[in-house]
Scaffold this motif. Sequence first.
Motif, PDB file in Angstrom:
ATOM      1  N   LYS A   1     110.720 -41.225  11.305  1.00 62.01           N
ATOM      2  CA  LYS A   1     110.843 -42.688  11.454  1.00 62.01           C
ATOM      3  C   LYS A   1     111.442 -43.331  10.206  1.00 62.01           C
ATOM      4  O   LYS A   1     112.022 -44.406  10.299  1.00 62.01           O
ATOM      5  CB  LYS A   1     109.480 -43.303  11.764  1.00 62.01           C
ATOM      6  N   LYS A   2     111.318 -42.681   9.067  1.00 63.38           N
ATOM      7  CA  LYS A   2     111.857 -43.235   7.808  1.00 63.38           C
ATOM      8  C   LYS A   2     113.338 -42.913   7.601  1.00 63.38           C
ATOM      9  O   LYS A   2     113.961 -43.483   6.718  1.00 63.38           O
ATOM     10  CB  LYS A   2     111.052 -42.714   6.624  1.00 63.38           C
ATOM     11  N   LEU A   3     113.881 -41.984   8.374  1.00 58.63           N
ATOM     12  CA  LEU A   3     115.286 -41.591   8.186  1.00 58.63           C
ATOM     13  C   LEU A   3     116.254 -42.649   8.680  1.00 58.63           C
ATOM     14  O   LEU A   3     116.028 -43.343   9.597  1.00 58.63           O
ATOM     15  CB  LEU A   3     115.570 -40.266   8.904  1.00 58.63           C
TER      16      LEU A   3
ATOM     17  N   THR B   1     102.640 -36.265  10.492  1.00 62.15           N
ATOM     18  CA  THR B   1     103.432 -36.318   9.263  1.00 62.15           C
ATOM     19  C   THR B   1     104.917 -36.212   9.562  1.00 62.15           C
ATOM     20  O   THR B   1     105.724 -36.983   9.029  1.00 62.15           O
ATOM     21  CB  THR B   1     102.988 -35.202   8.292  1.00 62.15           C
TER      22      THR B   1
ATOM     23  N   THR C   1     117.805 -34.820   6.506  1.00 68.34           N
ATOM     24  CA  THR C   1     118.676 -35.982   6.654  1.00 68.34           C
ATOM     25  C   THR C   1     118.974 -36.178   8.135  1.00 68.34           C
ATOM     26  O   THR C   1     118.950 -35.227   8.919  1.00 68.34           O
ATOM     27  CB  THR C   1     120.013 -35.819   5.888  1.00 68.34           C
ATOM     28  N   ARG C   2     119.263 -37.395   8.468  1.00 67.51           N
ATOM     29  CA  ARG C   2     119.623 -37.725   9.843  1.00 67.51           C
ATOM     30  C   ARG C   2     121.030 -37.203  10.113  1.00 67.51           C
ATOM     31  O   ARG C   2     121.940 -37.409   9.317  1.00 67.51           O
ATOM     32  CB  ARG C   2     119.557 -39.242  10.016  1.00 67.51           C
TER      33      ARG C   2
ATOM     34  N   GLU D   1     107.224 -30.963   2.052  1.00 73.55           N
ATOM     35  CA  GLU D   1     108.171 -31.426   1.032  1.00 73.55           C
ATOM     36  C   GLU D   1     108.790 -30.304   0.216  1.00 73.55           C
ATOM     37  O   GLU D   1     109.105 -30.465  -0.954  1.00 73.55           O
ATOM     38  CB  GLU D   1     107.503 -32.461   0.119  1.00 73.55           C
TER      39      GLU D   1
ATOM     40  N   THR E   1     119.087 -44.538  14.201  1.00 70.24           N
ATOM     41  CA  THR E   1     117.778 -44.271  13.622  1.00 70.24           C
ATOM     42  C   THR E   1     116.810 -43.888  14.737  1.00 70.24           C
ATOM     43  O   THR E   1     117.100 -44.055  15.924  1.00 70.24           O
ATOM     44  CB  THR E   1     117.226 -45.511  12.888  1.00 70.24           C
ATOM     45  N   TRP E   2     115.645 -43.412  14.338  1.00 71.67           N
ATOM     46  CA  TRP E   2     114.596 -43.056  15.304  1.00 71.67           C
ATOM     47  C   TRP E   2     114.281 -44.248  16.209  1.00 71.67           C
ATOM     48  O   TRP E   2     114.199 -44.123  17.427  1.00 71.67           O
ATOM     49  CB  TRP E   2     113.356 -42.605  14.531  1.00 71.67           C
ATOM     50  N   ASP E   3     114.105 -45.432  15.612  1.00 70.90           N
ATOM     51  CA  ASP E   3     113.774 -46.628  16.384  1.00 70.90           C
ATOM     52  C   ASP E   3     114.907 -47.044  17.318  1.00 70.90           C
ATOM     53  O   ASP E   3     114.646 -47.541  18.412  1.00 70.90           O
ATOM     54  CB  ASP E   3     113.434 -47.796  15.456  1.00 70.90           C
TER      55      ASP E   3
ATOM     56  N   GLN F   1     106.231 -39.448  11.038  1.00 65.04           N
ATOM     57  CA  GLN F   1     106.386 -40.468  10.001  1.00 65.04           C
ATOM     58  C   GLN F   1     107.666 -40.235   9.194  1.00 65.04           C
ATOM     59  O   GLN F   1     108.396 -41.189   8.866  1.00 65.04           O
ATOM     60  CB  GLN F   1     105.182 -40.472   9.073  1.00 65.04           C
ATOM     61  N   ILE F   2     107.957 -38.981   8.881  1.00 68.48           N
ATOM     62  CA  ILE F   2     109.182 -38.635   8.129  1.00 68.48           C
ATOM     63  C   ILE F   2     110.407 -39.014   8.944  1.00 68.48           C
ATOM     64  O   ILE F   2     111.354 -39.618   8.427  1.00 68.48           O
ATOM     65  CB  ILE F   2     109.193 -37.141   7.759  1.00 68.48           C
TER      66      ILE F   2
END
Length: 112
Positions: A110-112, A104, A34-35, A29, A40-42, A107-108
């Motif tokens: 996947k949230k973008l 980690t 940013t994407r 952090e 998205t990742w998904d 996870q980051i």
Amino acid sequence: MTAPHPSIPAALRLTAREVSQVLREVIFERSSVTRACSQTWDEIYAGHFQVDIGGWFISIYNDCDELDYCEECVAPDGRRWAFDSGDRFGTDPIALLSTWELVTLEQILKKL
């Protein structure tokens, strides 16, 4: 150490270690990410996912919803790193991350 990527002139080459350090800055952090792609990742599920980390553009391969490898990185100064399937293990920036760092970072992303 493997031979440098042949398509990148020596003066413009990044090392895998430099790229992994940029990823660590996000993991701990100290930098934001940013994407840099429309999906998205998904939504990508299996393909390249591009991110921007303070002007560093990095393409990471999403392999069926799992962080796989770094495809390419372009630094703000124009230097580049690119994946070469002939490289031996440990020369991919993702391979230089610890297990905790990988989880980690995934996870980051996947949230973008």
